[in-house]
Write an enzyme that holds these catalytic residues in place. Structure first.
Site, PDB file in Angstrom:
ATOM      1  N   GLN A 108       0.824  -1.200   0.000  1.00 33.21           N
ATOM      2  CA  GLN A 108       0.000   0.000   0.000  1.00 33.21           C
ATOM      3  C   GLN A 108       0.862   1.255   0.000  1.00 33.21           C
ATOM      4  OE1 GLN A 108      -2.217  -0.570   3.681  1.00 33.21           O
ATOM      5  NE2 GLN A 108      -0.361  -1.367   4.608  1.00 33.21           N
TER       6      GLN A 108
ATOM      7  N   ASP B   9       0.058   0.088  13.813  1.00 32.47           N
ATOM      8  CA  ASP B   9       0.492   1.320  14.482  1.00 32.47           C
ATOM      9  C   ASP B   9       0.756   1.100  15.963  1.00 32.47           C
ATOM     10  OD1 ASP B   9      -2.066   1.792  16.006  1.00 32.47           O
ATOM     11  OD2 ASP B   9      -2.866   2.091  13.998  1.00 32.47           O
TER      12      ASP B   9
ATOM     13  N   GLU C 298       0.646  -8.636  11.541  1.00 27.20           N
ATOM     14  CA  GLU C 298       0.510  -7.499  10.622  1.00 27.20           C
ATOM     15  C   GLU C 298       1.145  -7.877   9.289  1.00 27.20           C
ATOM     16  OE1 GLU C 298      -0.042  -4.491   8.472  1.00 27.20           O
ATOM     17  OE2 GLU C 298      -0.768  -4.130  10.520  1.00 27.20           O
TER      18      GLU C 298
ATOM     19  N   ASP D  77      -8.107  -5.380  14.017  1.00 33.63           N
ATOM     20  CA  ASP D  77      -7.937  -3.940  13.839  1.00 33.63           C
ATOM     21  C   ASP D  77      -7.463  -3.733  12.403  1.00 33.63           C
ATOM     22  OD1 ASP D  77      -7.292  -1.285  13.876  1.00 33.63           O
ATOM     23  OD2 ASP D  77      -5.777  -1.426  15.459  1.00 33.63           O
TER      24      ASP D  77
ATOM     25  N   SER E 143      -8.124  -2.489   8.102  1.00 32.02           N
ATOM     26  CA  SER E 143      -8.598  -1.399   7.268  1.00 32.02           C
ATOM     27  C   SER E 143      -9.908  -1.790   6.591  1.00 32.02           C
ATOM     28  CB  SER E 143      -7.530  -1.036   6.226  1.00 32.02           C
ATOM     29  OG  SER E 143      -7.129  -2.179   5.508  1.00 32.02           O
ATOM     30  N   ASP E 144     -10.392  -0.952   5.693  1.00 32.09           N
ATOM     31  CA  ASP E 144     -11.670  -1.188   5.013  1.00 32.09           C
ATOM     32  C   ASP E 144     -11.634  -2.498   4.218  1.00 32.09           C
ATOM     33  OD1 ASP E 144     -12.491   1.227   6.023  1.00 32.09           O
ATOM     34  OD2 ASP E 144     -12.010   2.356   4.217  1.00 32.09           O
TER      35      ASP E 144
ATOM     36  N   PRO F 177      -6.291  -6.969   0.732  1.00 32.79           N
ATOM     37  CA  PRO F 177      -6.008  -8.069   1.654  1.00 32.79           C
ATOM     38  C   PRO F 177      -6.967  -8.155   2.835  1.00 32.79           C
ATOM     39  CG  PRO F 177      -3.998  -6.883   1.085  1.00 32.79           C
ATOM     40  CD  PRO F 177      -5.144  -6.065   0.565  1.00 32.79           C
TER      41      PRO F 177
END
Length: 288
Positions: free
Chosen positions: A36, A92, A111, A160, A162-163, A167
């Site tokens: 990304q 993060d 992650e 946690d 992303s939209d 992936p």
């Protein structure tokens, strides 16, 4: 004039097309990762801001709301110690930071993008501080694949992510939730961020429906996060044994006081928020 950054959001329905938030920027650092586009903005009003593929992920000013609310409603639902936690995504580090306040023995963070973790450790130390804790295992890989071979291992699993594009899409589907159930202990809890019931209502409803096929107790809940689309944001908790609304107020009050003595006062979550967050507006699940 200076620099400005606008997160353009193309929502569900014409009334939400081409809306977004605009931020005044003092400086910007851009990096292309294998997965990304990563952007770190130093903003006038929100401090440092992490942006992935054009979408705001977190800011120094309001990150505490998201990270406290993805962790503590579940953390205070347990009637026993939390020993082992899995966090999928959350590179993060903010979710891990809040999880550690419940004093687990082990936290596995999975992650997919190593660059997000390394970037956050360097640029966002107030958020990523927990990633250096000796109880935290950093695992770089696909969370969907990681959870497949686990059996009754975790007390708490938090997604946690992303939209639901790229992936992350598989993390919103029934098959993944069934693997999560298998990886949880019988009285374990699962929590996922479940998008905005206002700006992404269809996605939110899908998450709740898919989880309802797998778990007996499903509790969506809300928090107000200023820098997320529409401000209204949701999380969904699922379990086969534990209900966050079944915790007696006297017990929760005692647990929270003991927690504050060890960790200090939280900025957003408190016992009143615990119950009130589960009140969902009528429009969200109304058939149209």
């Amino acid at each position: 004039m200076g620099l400005w950054f606008t997160e353009k959001y193309e929502g569900e329905g014409m009334e939400l097309q081409a809306t977004g938030l605009t931020f005044k920027v003092k400086s910007a650092v851009k990096k292309e990762t294998p997965y990304q586009e990563l952007l770190l903005l130093e903003t006038e009003d929100w401090g440092k801001m992490l942006v992935l593929d054009g979408a705001v992920q977190t800011t120094e000013r309001d990150e505490f709301i998201y990270h406290e609310m993805i962790v503590h409603p579940a953390g205070f639902t347990f009637t026993r110690e939390i020993e082992r936690v899995l966090v999928v995504g959350g590179g993060d580090g903010g979710t891990v930071r809040e999880v550690l306040k419940h004093n687990p023995k082990v936290v596995d963070l999975v992650e997919i993008d190593r660059d997000v973790v390394e970037f956050s450790k360097r640029e966002l130390p107030s958020i990523s501080s927990g990633l250096s804790d000796e109880r935290v295992n950093l695992i770089f890989g696909d969370g969907r694949e990681f959870v497949k071979d686990k059996d009754s291992l975790y007390d708490l699993i938090i997604v946690d992510c992303s939209d639901p594009i790229g992936p992350s899409k598989v993390l919103y589907e029934e098959e993944f939730y069934r693997d999560v159930l298998k990886a949880l202990k019988p009285d374990g809890i699962f929590v996922t961020q479940s998008e905005s019931p206002f700006a992404q209502r269809n996605v939110h409803i899908k998450v709740v429906k898919e989880l309802s096929k797998v778990f007996k107790i499903i509790r969506p809940y809300l928090a107000f996060i200023p820098t997320y689309p529409s401000g209204m944001w949701s999380f969904t908790m699922a379990s086969n044994k534990l209900d966050p609304l079944g915790v007696p107020p006297s017990s929760l009050g005692k647990l929270y006081r003991e927690f504050v003595e060890k960790n200090g006062e939280l900025k957003y979550y408190n016992p009143e928020i615990h119950y009130g967050a589960f009140a969902i507006p009528n429009f969200v699940y109304r058939e149209e």
